[in-house]
Motif scaffolding. Structure first.
Motif, PDB file in Angstrom:
ATOM      1  N   LYS A 139     -26.512 -69.732  29.493  1.00 45.89           N
ATOM      2  CA  LYS A 139     -26.209 -69.314  30.871  1.00 45.89           C
ATOM      3  C   LYS A 139     -24.702 -69.294  31.112  1.00 45.89           C
ATOM      4  O   LYS A 139     -24.173 -68.383  31.749  1.00 45.89           O
ATOM      5  CB  LYS A 139     -26.886 -70.262  31.859  1.00 45.89           C
ATOM      6  N   ARG A 140     -24.020 -70.320  30.576  1.00 44.22           N
ATOM      7  CA  ARG A 140     -22.558 -70.366  30.755  1.00 44.22           C
ATOM      8  C   ARG A 140     -21.890 -69.169  30.089  1.00 44.22           C
ATOM      9  O   ARG A 140     -21.000 -68.536  30.667  1.00 44.22           O
ATOM     10  CB  ARG A 140     -22.011 -71.664  30.167  1.00 44.22           C
ATOM     11  N   LEU A 141     -22.313 -68.861  28.872  1.00 44.95           N
ATOM     12  CA  LEU A 141     -21.716 -67.745  28.137  1.00 44.95           C
ATOM     13  C   LEU A 141     -22.025 -66.410  28.803  1.00 44.95           C
ATOM     14  O   LEU A 141     -21.174 -65.518  28.843  1.00 44.95           O
ATOM     15  CB  LEU A 141     -22.211 -67.740  26.697  1.00 44.95           C
ATOM     16  N   GLU A 142     -23.234 -66.263  29.335  1.00 44.34           N
ATOM     17  CA  GLU A 142     -23.575 -65.021  30.046  1.00 44.34           C
ATOM     18  C   GLU A 142     -22.674 -64.836  31.263  1.00 44.34           C
ATOM     19  O   GLU A 142     -22.181 -63.734  31.516  1.00 44.34           O
ATOM     20  CB  GLU A 142     -25.040 -65.049  30.459  1.00 44.34           C
ATOM     21  N   GLY A 143     -22.466 -65.933  32.006  1.00 46.47           N
ATOM     22  CA  GLY A 143     -21.559 -65.856  33.152  1.00 46.47           C
ATOM     23  C   GLY A 143     -20.128 -65.592  32.724  1.00 46.47           C
ATOM     24  O   GLY A 143     -19.409 -64.806  33.368  1.00 46.47           O
ATOM     25  N   LEU A 144     -19.712 -66.245  31.625  1.00 48.29           N
ATOM     26  CA  LEU A 144     -18.347 -66.055  31.126  1.00 48.29           C
ATOM     27  C   LEU A 144     -18.124 -64.614  30.673  1.00 48.29           C
ATOM     28  O   LEU A 144     -17.071 -64.025  30.956  1.00 48.29           O
ATOM     29  CB  LEU A 144     -18.094 -67.015  29.966  1.00 48.29           C
ATOM     30  N   VAL A 145     -19.111 -64.034  29.974  1.00 48.23           N
ATOM     31  CA  VAL A 145     -18.992 -62.645  29.517  1.00 48.23           C
ATOM     32  C   VAL A 145     -18.816 -61.704  30.706  1.00 48.23           C
ATOM     33  O   VAL A 145     -17.969 -60.803  30.687  1.00 48.23           O
ATOM     34  CB  VAL A 145     -20.230 -62.256  28.682  1.00 48.23           C
ATOM     35  N   GLN A 146     -19.614 -61.926  31.756  1.00 45.63           N
ATOM     36  CA  GLN A 146     -19.512 -61.065  32.937  1.00 45.63           C
ATOM     37  C   GLN A 146     -18.161 -61.233  33.618  1.00 45.63           C
ATOM     38  O   GLN A 146     -17.509 -60.245  34.008  1.00 45.63           O
ATOM     39  CB  GLN A 146     -20.637 -61.400  33.915  1.00 45.63           C
ATOM     40  N   ASN A 147     -17.707 -62.483  33.762  1.00 43.41           N
ATOM     41  CA  ASN A 147     -16.416 -62.735  34.413  1.00 43.41           C
ATOM     42  C   ASN A 147     -15.256 -62.130  33.615  1.00 43.41           C
ATOM     43  O   ASN A 147     -14.329 -61.556  34.194  1.00 43.41           O
ATOM     44  CB  ASN A 147     -16.193 -64.233  34.586  1.00 43.41           C
ATOM     45  N   LEU A 148     -15.329 -62.265  32.286  1.00 45.57           N
ATOM     46  CA  LEU A 148     -14.259 -61.715  31.454  1.00 45.57           C
ATOM     47  C   LEU A 148     -14.256 -60.193  31.505  1.00 45.57           C
ATOM     48  O   LEU A 148     -13.188 -59.572  31.507  1.00 45.57           O
ATOM     49  CB  LEU A 148     -14.426 -62.194  30.014  1.00 45.57           C
ATOM     50  N   ALA A 149     -15.446 -59.587  31.539  1.00 41.15           N
ATOM     51  CA  ALA A 149     -15.519 -58.125  31.650  1.00 41.15           C
ATOM     52  C   ALA A 149     -14.901 -57.660  32.962  1.00 41.15           C
ATOM     53  O   ALA A 149     -14.154 -56.666  32.997  1.00 41.15           O
ATOM     54  CB  ALA A 149     -16.969 -57.667  31.538  1.00 41.15           C
ATOM     55  N   ASP A 150     -15.196 -58.376  34.057  1.00 41.02           N
ATOM     56  CA  ASP A 150     -14.603 -58.027  35.361  1.00 41.02           C
ATOM     57  C   ASP A 150     -13.086 -58.227  35.334  1.00 41.02           C
ATOM     58  O   ASP A 150     -12.334 -57.410  35.880  1.00 41.02           O
ATOM     59  CB  ASP A 150     -15.219 -58.892  36.467  1.00 41.02           C
ATOM     60  N   GLU A 151     -12.658 -59.312  34.696  1.00 45.35           N
ATOM     61  CA  GLU A 151     -11.213 -59.585  34.626  1.00 45.35           C
ATOM     62  C   GLU A 151     -10.492 -58.504  33.820  1.00 45.35           C
ATOM     63  O   GLU A 151      -9.387 -58.076  34.189  1.00 45.35           O
ATOM     64  CB  GLU A 151     -10.979 -60.955  34.005  1.00 45.35           C
ATOM     65  N   ILE A 152     -11.120 -58.056  32.735  1.00 45.40           N
ATOM     66  CA  ILE A 152     -10.510 -56.997  31.917  1.00 45.40           C
ATOM     67  C   ILE A 152     -10.363 -55.722  32.731  1.00 45.40           C
ATOM     68  O   ILE A 152      -9.331 -55.035  32.651  1.00 45.40           O
ATOM     69  CB  ILE A 152     -11.353 -56.752  30.658  1.00 45.40           C
ATOM     70  N   ALA A 153     -11.388 -55.395  33.524  1.00 45.27           N
ATOM     71  CA  ALA A 153     -11.322 -54.188  34.352  1.00 45.27           C
ATOM     72  C   ALA A 153     -10.147 -54.266  35.325  1.00 45.27           C
ATOM     73  O   ALA A 153      -9.401 -53.288  35.494  1.00 45.27           O
ATOM     74  CB  ALA A 153     -12.634 -53.999  35.101  1.00 45.27           C
TER      75      ALA A 153
END
Length: 544
Positions: free
Chosen positions: A156-170
């Motif tokens: 769950k942590r990694l799924e949230g981290l992946v989404q947050n990092l994708a948003d941050e990259i955008a």
């Protein structure tokens, strides 16, 4: 004696039947009985033989089924009943060979009296050992359950981290595009044009304010340091003076410092609580007054903001702000000459561009306008370029973090990674070791194994993480019972070192033995709760 002789005719048929079924496994006992004709059929149905030919130490059936209790048929097997323990099967060639086979603890593989019956002792030892194993398995399975819970939370942590990092990259990519546009415009702009823009009242005012803020910050830090030093001096004076013997000047200085710093009078700390209670209403009034005073100016910075955020404000690239402001002004009220193409049909735009270029060249020829041949100033554009490079570097860093998080999440979802339930994720980078001889043998799961000398010397890599058991099917217990580490340090005049780790269920993650099977080929045995599956209902009862 006479009684025994009288019983012999009664026992003889029973003894004969037992001899005929010697070596027969329980599942086949029903097939070892004569027909009414006195004949018996070989188990493969190939022929019928007299019942007396069964276990007569002569092989009559092609499948050897007529000699389950002798060594007459080379392709036959012998079943040891082992009452008090587990039954076992051996090849017929080992029957009546004068050797007591360990599989037959009842000694039935040899003639009576040759081998002792030890099944009671063997069975008791086995049941005791098995009870200990089940106890370890139950304890280990509870630890394994905690590993699975950890893996679920980590997923769950990694799924949230992946989404947050994708948003941050955008967001960061948008910032890179903005800074690239500013940098490109700054580099394409002539030095003279850029200098003219820098003479605008807004830009000059910003620079002046920034210089003033830097000066104020410098003086503020000096005064804070001086106040701290003065406070230390006064604290020393306060703690060292005698209020009964010092002169009035020292007493006045100490009392003044105590009042300024909100400290109780030295020597009367016992009355400090009463002093605080009396001063509490006054403090509240002062705080209320301070809040009212702060509320008068909503845009004023607090002391905390000044100390934490002022540095970032002073690092701002004012040249970029100038170019952005100019771009915004041009977009809202730019020249219609260069915007006219937006109102023309697409079919006439090429002709319009040719006409515009020809007109510009003509005006330059007659000196009406000056050609822009000046190169941009590197000093003026370096800040925008540095800001762009920093932003691109930040994007690259976040992209790497996203890739790492994606890889970890992929391994959690892959049985060939951290197991079918992610139970092995808990062991990632966990290091265990065992001292043996002059070395400490270390294993960091999913990373690397090393041989470290205890008395100084060179540490050698025994291998880096390679794969699970390549000889077993993914997802099976055998698959996770072996790890392979490859590409270790090369041996002197030999191959690269490799390591095989044989794993079993245990309550601890520990290396239990180390061996070098062949030159540069090492083997660890180790225990781990990750291999302890839940004990099935009734397993312990049935076996014990």
């Amino acid at each position: 004696m006479r009684a025994a002789l009288l019983l012999l005719p009664i026992l003889s048929p029973a003894l004969a039947a037992y001899e005929k079924t010697t070596g027969v496994p329980p599942a086949l006992l029903s097939k070892y009985a004569p027909h009414t004709s006195g004949k018996w059929s070989c188990l493969d149905g190939s022929k019928e033989i007299p019942w007396d030919f069964v276990n007569d130490d002569s092989c009559d059936c092609p499948d050897g089924s007529d000699e389950p209790g002798t060594s007459a048929c080379p392709n036959s097997t012998f079943y040891c009943r082992n009452d008090g323990h587990f039954g076992a099967t051996i090849t017929s060639s080992r029957v009546n060979d004068g050797l007591c086979e360990k599989e037959c603890c009842d000694g039935s593989d040899e003639l009576p009296g040759v081998c002792p019956n030890t099944c009671k002792e063997v069975g008791e030892a086995y049941r005791k050992k098995r009870a200990e194993e089940i106890k370890i398995q139950k304890t280990g399975s509870k630890i394994r359950s905690s590993y699975i819970t950890f893996a679920q939370k980590e997923k769950k942590r990694l799924e949230g981290l992946v989404q947050n990092l994708a948003d941050e990259i955008a967001l960061r990519e948008k910032e890179v595009a903005r800074l690239r546009d500013i940098s490109d415009r700054a580099e394409s702009m002539s030095a003279a044009a850029l200098e003219r823009k820098k003479q605008s009242p807004l830009y000059l005012t910003l620079i002046e304010h920034a210089s003033a803020l830097k000066s104020l910050q410098r003086e503020y830090k000096k005064r804070v340091a001086a106040e701290k030093k003065l406070g230390e001096i006064l604290d020393t004076l306060r703690s060292g003076y005698n209020p009964n013997y010092q002169d009035m000047a020292v007493l006045a200085a100490v009392r003044g410092w105590e009042e300024h710093a909100g400290l109780p009078h030295i020597g009367v700390e016992a009355d400090a609580a009463e002093h605080d209670e009396q001063a509490e209403p006054e403090k509240k009034d002062k705080k209320t007054a301070a809040k009212k005073e702060e509320a008068l100016d909503e845009d004023a910075w607090t002391l905390e903001e000044l100390e934490e955020d002022l540095d970032e404000l002073l690092k701002m690239d004012y040249l970029s702000l100038l170019l952005e402001s100019d771009d915004s002004s041009s977009a809202s009220g730019g020249s219609m000459i260069f915007d006219i193409a937006a109102y023309l049909p697409d079919s006439v735009i090429p002709a319009y561009e040719d006409f515009k270029d020809a007109l510009v060249i003509l005006l330059q020829t007659f000196g009406i306008i000056s050609p822009q041949t000046d190169r941009p100033s590197s000093a003026d554009t370096s800040k925008s370029r540095q800001a762009l490079l920093a932003a691109e570097k930040a994007v690259t860093k976040v992209q790497k973090e996203l890739k790492d998080a994606d890889d970890q999440l992929g391994r959690l979802n892959d049985p060939a990674g951290y197991g079918p339930e992610g139970e092995w994720k808990k062991l990632q980078d966990l290091c265990i070791s065992r001292e043996m001889g002059d070395y400490n043998y270390e294993l960091c799961f999913f990373k690397e194994a090393k041989q470290k000398p205890l008395k100084g010397g060179t540490t050698f890599s025994l291998g880096k993480w390679g794969t699970w058991n390549p000889e077993a099917e993914s997802g099976t217990a055998e698959y996770y019972a072996k790890q392979v580490y490859t590409k270790g340090a090369r041996c002197w005049n030999g191959p690269e070192r490799t390591l095989t780790v044989l794993l079993t269920c245990g309550t601890e993650n520990a290396v239990t033995s180390v061996s070098e099977l062949e030159k540069c080929q090492y083997q660890y045995t180790a225990t781990t709760p990750a291999l302890c599956m839940p004990v099935e209902e009734g397993v312990g009862r049935d076996e014990l």
